[in-house]
Enzyme design. Structure first.
Site, PDB file in Angstrom:
ATOM      1  N   LYS A 201      -6.145   1.906   3.844  1.00 51.20           N
ATOM      2  CA  LYS A 201      -5.252   2.015   2.675  1.00 51.20           C
ATOM      3  C   LYS A 201      -5.056   3.473   2.257  1.00 51.20           C
ATOM      4  O   LYS A 201      -3.931   3.947   2.043  1.00 51.20           O
ATOM      5  CB  LYS A 201      -5.849   1.197   1.526  1.00 51.20           C
ATOM      6  CG  LYS A 201      -5.294   1.514   0.161  1.00 51.20           C
ATOM      7  CD  LYS A 201      -3.906   0.949  -0.020  1.00 51.20           C
ATOM      8  CE  LYS A 201      -3.258   1.529  -1.265  1.00 51.20           C
ATOM      9  NZ  LYS A 201      -2.160   0.779  -1.760  1.00 51.20           N
ATOM     10  N   CYS A 255      -0.133   6.523  -6.373  1.00 51.56           N
ATOM     11  CA  CYS A 255      -0.743   6.236  -5.069  1.00 51.56           C
ATOM     12  C   CYS A 255      -0.745   7.460  -4.186  1.00 51.56           C
ATOM     13  O   CYS A 255      -1.787   8.020  -3.885  1.00 51.56           O
ATOM     14  CB  CYS A 255       0.036   5.118  -4.405  1.00 51.56           C
ATOM     15  SG  CYS A 255       0.237   3.705  -5.492  1.00 51.56           S
TER      16      CYS A 255
END
Ligand code: SAJ
Length: 406
Positions: A201, A255
């Site tokens: 991720k 993010c």
């Protein structure tokens, strides 16, 4: 019954999706106002398709509360901020959520963590708190990391269509959790171990950060020697193995501008490229400022209040301002004691910065230099109203030769 903890940008759409698919879902969040809103049918943020999904899920019986539920499946989607000084992950929200789950959960419960965490976080922070309660992982409690990949602006579509990853300690639990996600995810679901899920991720977002930094560095090189970066990228991308991204005023969001720091924080001696990329992207708002200053000089404009920034969000057509390049730019101005620059964003309906306008026309009337920071559809459809203004187009949406670029 599935208890989804944390009803933000990720938790809420996921909870709604599961409810729509037929699961009994209860959403839990400690924000009392949010729970009140959701229970009276009001959404907390805008997102394409979210209203319809919300209506269907309410009919299917989803409910919202501040209380953790006694059940055996939990999905945790709470924030994982990074600590500004050390650049490391702040795991406190996840730790608190897991502790609260452990207070109420049934034996043999599965705790699925969706929040982005730095590689090794489950070993470092989560296993110890379970062990400390004399619970056995793999028997009393099962841990899973199932990071999400959805992009704001296209979340609902991507929830259904993106491939996803499930990391668990054993294949039985991984498969069980796969079944849950398969109720709405039509794409491939890859099963792996927890550390690989955590790392992949962070790696995905770091990949993107590094690649955007390359485009941004090219923009600076081209500016220094008066070349057209967009033309050069367009040509280079004709090569079958080259796919350069687009330069811009900076990288925002919760993010891409955050996750690479987890690697830098944990592996300071090994992250040269990643750190440099972060620095390049963080320097873009300052690059925009120096472009504004050059344009002011050329046109003999001395008053910064004649400059207007279009866009406060971190990217187009969303209402999310977290880490946005415009906020980073305003912060730089403030640090240099420069005040008065004007700001407008059609998606931001309440005042979050000084000199913020709520009418596009009034905003335009008051300025001489328009700086396009975000390529919202609104401005793309209103290019006719921009005549007479000096324009710095950091998103390359206007074709006019007279428009200034990055
Ligand atoms: N940006 C550029 N140039 C580009 C592309 C983007 O300057 O060519 C800027 C955008 O303007 C924005 C920032 O980068 O400020 C990030 O935007 P984004 O749209 O690329 O990504 P996010 O942050 O909205 O979502 C990302 C996605 N990750 C990847 O594409 C690898 C999404 O799939 C993740 O789910 C999400 O992060 C997350 O939650 O981790």
């Amino acid at each position: 019954m599935i208890n989804v903890i944390g009803l933000g940008y990720i938790g809420l759409p996921t909870a709604l999706m599961l409810a729509k698919s037929g699961y009994k879902v209860i959403g839990t969040d400690y924000n009392v106002d949010l729970i009140k809103k959701l229970n009276s049918g009001i959404l907390s943020f805008e997102e394409k398709g979210l209203t319809d999904l919300f209506t269907i899920s309410l009919k299917k019986g989803i409910s919202f509360t501040t209380q953790y539920q006694k059940t055996n499946i939990y999905i945790i989607a709470v924030p994982t901020p990074f600590l500004n000084l050390s650049k490391k992950l702040d795991p406190s929200f996840v730790i608190n959520a897991v502790n609260s789950v452990l207070d109420v959960c049934l034996p043999n419960s599965i705790i699925i963590i969706e929040s982005t965490i730095s590689p090794g976080s489950i070993d470092k922070y989560i296993r110890p708190i379970i062990n400390a309660r004399n619970l056995t992982i793999g028997k009393d409690i099962h841990l899973v990391h199932a990071p999400e990949r959805i992009i704001p602006g296209n979340m609902i579509f991507e929830l259904e269509n993106n491939s996803r990853t499930i990391g668990a300690d054993n294949i039985e639990i991984a498969s069980l959790v796969k079944n849950i996600y398969q109720s709405f995810c039509k794409s491939e679901i890859v099963l792996t171990d927890i550390r690989s899920a955590e790392m992949s991720k962070v790696v995905e977002n770091t990949f993107r950060d590094v690649n955007i930094a390359f485009a941004n560095e090219l923009a600076k090189i081209c500016r220094a020697d008066n070349m057209d970066v967009y033309e050069i990228i367009k040509i280079a991308n004709k090569h079958p193995r080259v796919k350069i991204l687009q330069p811009g005023p900076g990288v925002g969001g919760h993010c891409i501008s955050v996750d690479p720091w987890f690697l830098v924080g944990d592996y300071p001696d090994l992250t040269n490229l990643i750190l440099t990329a972060r620095k390049i992207n963080d320097s873009m708002p300052i690059h925009v400022l120096s472009r504004i200053s050059e344009i002011m000089k050329i046109h003999n404009i001395k008053d910064v209040s004649k400059v207007g920034l279009y866009g406060l969000t971190y990217k187009e057509n969303v209402d999310d301002t977290r880490e946005s390049p415009t906020l980073q730019l305003l912060h730089q101005l403030e640090k240099n004691l420069s005040f008065g620059i004007k700001v407008y964003d059609p998606f931001i309906k309440s005042k979050i910065v000084e000199n913020q306008f709520f009418s596009f026309d009034k905003f335009l009337k008051d300025i001489e230099i328009l700086v396009i920071m975000v390529a919202h559809d609104e401005i793309k459809s209103k290019t006719d109203s921009l005549s007479g203004l000096l324009i710095l187009d950091t998103k390359n949406i206007l074709n006019d030769k007279k428009v200034y670029k990055l």
